[in-house]
Design a protein around this motif. Sequence first.
Motif, PDB file in Angstrom:
ATOM      1  N   PHE A  30       0.781  -1.235   0.000  1.00  0.00           N
ATOM      2  CA  PHE A  30       0.000   0.000   0.000  1.00  0.00           C
ATOM      3  C   PHE A  30       0.818   1.294   0.000  1.00  0.00           C
ATOM      4  O   PHE A  30       0.260   2.356  -0.235  1.00  0.00           O
ATOM      5  CB  PHE A  30      -0.939   0.015   1.228  1.00  0.00           C
ATOM      6  CG  PHE A  30      -1.824  -1.196   1.320  1.00  0.00           C
ATOM      7  CD1 PHE A  30      -2.865  -1.380   0.433  1.00  0.00           C
ATOM      8  CD2 PHE A  30      -1.594  -2.157   2.295  1.00  0.00           C
ATOM      9  CE1 PHE A  30      -3.683  -2.495   0.510  1.00  0.00           C
ATOM     10  CE2 PHE A  30      -2.410  -3.273   2.386  1.00  0.00           C
ATOM     11  CZ  PHE A  30      -3.458  -3.444   1.491  1.00  0.00           C
ATOM     12  N   ALA A  31       2.115   1.217   0.294  1.00  0.00           N
ATOM     13  CA  ALA A  31       2.915   2.436   0.390  1.00  0.00           C
ATOM     14  C   ALA A  31       3.338   2.921  -0.995  1.00  0.00           C
ATOM     15  O   ALA A  31       3.298   2.163  -1.975  1.00  0.00           O
ATOM     16  CB  ALA A  31       4.153   2.188   1.263  1.00  0.00           C
ATOM     17  N   PRO A  32       3.754   4.176  -1.113  1.00  0.00           N
ATOM     18  CA  PRO A  32       4.270   4.680  -2.389  1.00  0.00           C
ATOM     19  C   PRO A  32       5.465   3.860  -2.872  1.00  0.00           C
ATOM     20  O   PRO A  32       6.162   3.213  -2.078  1.00  0.00           O
ATOM     21  CB  PRO A  32       4.668   6.122  -2.055  1.00  0.00           C
ATOM     22  CG  PRO A  32       3.825   6.489  -0.879  1.00  0.00           C
ATOM     23  CD  PRO A  32       3.664   5.228  -0.087  1.00  0.00           C
ATOM     24  N   THR A  33       5.705   3.943  -4.156  1.00  0.00           N
ATOM     25  CA  THR A  33       6.735   3.116  -4.793  1.00  0.00           C
ATOM     26  C   THR A  33       8.118   3.215  -4.156  1.00  0.00           C
ATOM     27  O   THR A  33       8.777   2.189  -3.957  1.00  0.00           O
ATOM     28  CB  THR A  33       6.826   3.468  -6.290  1.00  0.00           C
ATOM     29  OG1 THR A  33       5.554   3.239  -6.907  1.00  0.00           O
ATOM     30  CG2 THR A  33       7.872   2.601  -6.979  1.00  0.00           C
TER      31      THR A  33
ATOM     32  N   VAL B  74      11.718  -1.753   1.005  1.00  0.00           N
ATOM     33  CA  VAL B  74      11.421  -2.996   1.720  1.00  0.00           C
ATOM     34  C   VAL B  74      11.588  -4.207   0.807  1.00  0.00           C
ATOM     35  O   VAL B  74      11.948  -5.300   1.271  1.00  0.00           O
ATOM     36  CB  VAL B  74      10.017  -2.966   2.349  1.00  0.00           C
ATOM     37  CG1 VAL B  74       9.928  -1.887   3.402  1.00  0.00           C
ATOM     38  CG2 VAL B  74       8.936  -2.799   1.305  1.00  0.00           C
ATOM     39  N   ARG B  75      11.361  -4.045  -0.496  1.00  0.00           N
ATOM     40  CA  ARG B  75      11.634  -5.148  -1.422  1.00  0.00           C
ATOM     41  C   ARG B  75      13.117  -5.490  -1.425  1.00  0.00           C
ATOM     42  O   ARG B  75      13.498  -6.666  -1.477  1.00  0.00           O
ATOM     43  CB  ARG B  75      11.172  -4.784  -2.841  1.00  0.00           C
ATOM     44  CG  ARG B  75       9.706  -5.037  -3.108  1.00  0.00           C
ATOM     45  CD  ARG B  75       9.421  -5.142  -4.606  1.00  0.00           C
ATOM     46  NE  ARG B  75       9.876  -3.957  -5.327  1.00  0.00           N
ATOM     47  CZ  ARG B  75       9.125  -2.884  -5.544  1.00  0.00           C
ATOM     48  NH1 ARG B  75       7.881  -2.847  -5.088  1.00  0.00           N
ATOM     49  NH2 ARG B  75       9.605  -1.861  -6.216  1.00  0.00           N
TER      50      ARG B  75
END
Length: 226
Positions: free
Chosen positions: A47-50, A56-57
């Motif tokens: 849900f967070a901006p890109t 986190v990815r």
Amino acid sequence: MPHWLDLMLSSLGPLLLAGLRFTVPLTLLSFSLGLMLGLVVAVVRLFAPTPFAAVVRFYVWIFRGTPLLVQLFLIFYGLPSVGIVLDAFPAALIGFTLNIGAYTSETIRATISSVPKGQWEAAYSIGMSWSQVMRRTILPQAARVAVPPLSNTFISLVKDTSLAAAITVPELFQAAQRIVATTYEPLILYIEAALIYLLMSSVLSQLQVRLEQRLGRYGGFLEARA
């Protein structure tokens, strides 16, 4: 009494004590913290901006793509070279938490994504905010689906804590190593340590089965009411 049995009985107390003092707390703390971290990471990815999702990815990619033992060595033996010195137990706790957080985030992300979009729309239609939808509708449904894989992760963590012996945490396996250093009986002591891990894993597996059965009945009740 056979020598091997006498040795196993005499060493059982120290091994169990090490397990209670270090293995169990390390498992419970790192899984609890890792689960909270995994939830945050999963929500950010979904849900967070890109830019935040990309960060986190990258974290998940690093900690799922490198061996846990290497991560522990980097934290305990590597960080002192840049002035960050940690005791063995906190270093192990940080390493296991970050590792578990990466793995549980993927499980949580998948289970949240599996909740039908109609559930979101129905919750929004009765005036719920995003946080209320997550807390009251989405997460309870996702949690039921996530229990089996998260339980498997917890059981694996119990066994993986033996890696903490490599950074001098005096947990169950290192206690066995210390006794071996004085008795010169590695086969007997390592078999005993393995049996203790096996017992813990078996008990947890049975608890997992019962929990899944209970959740299955609860899920069936909800579906029948729906």
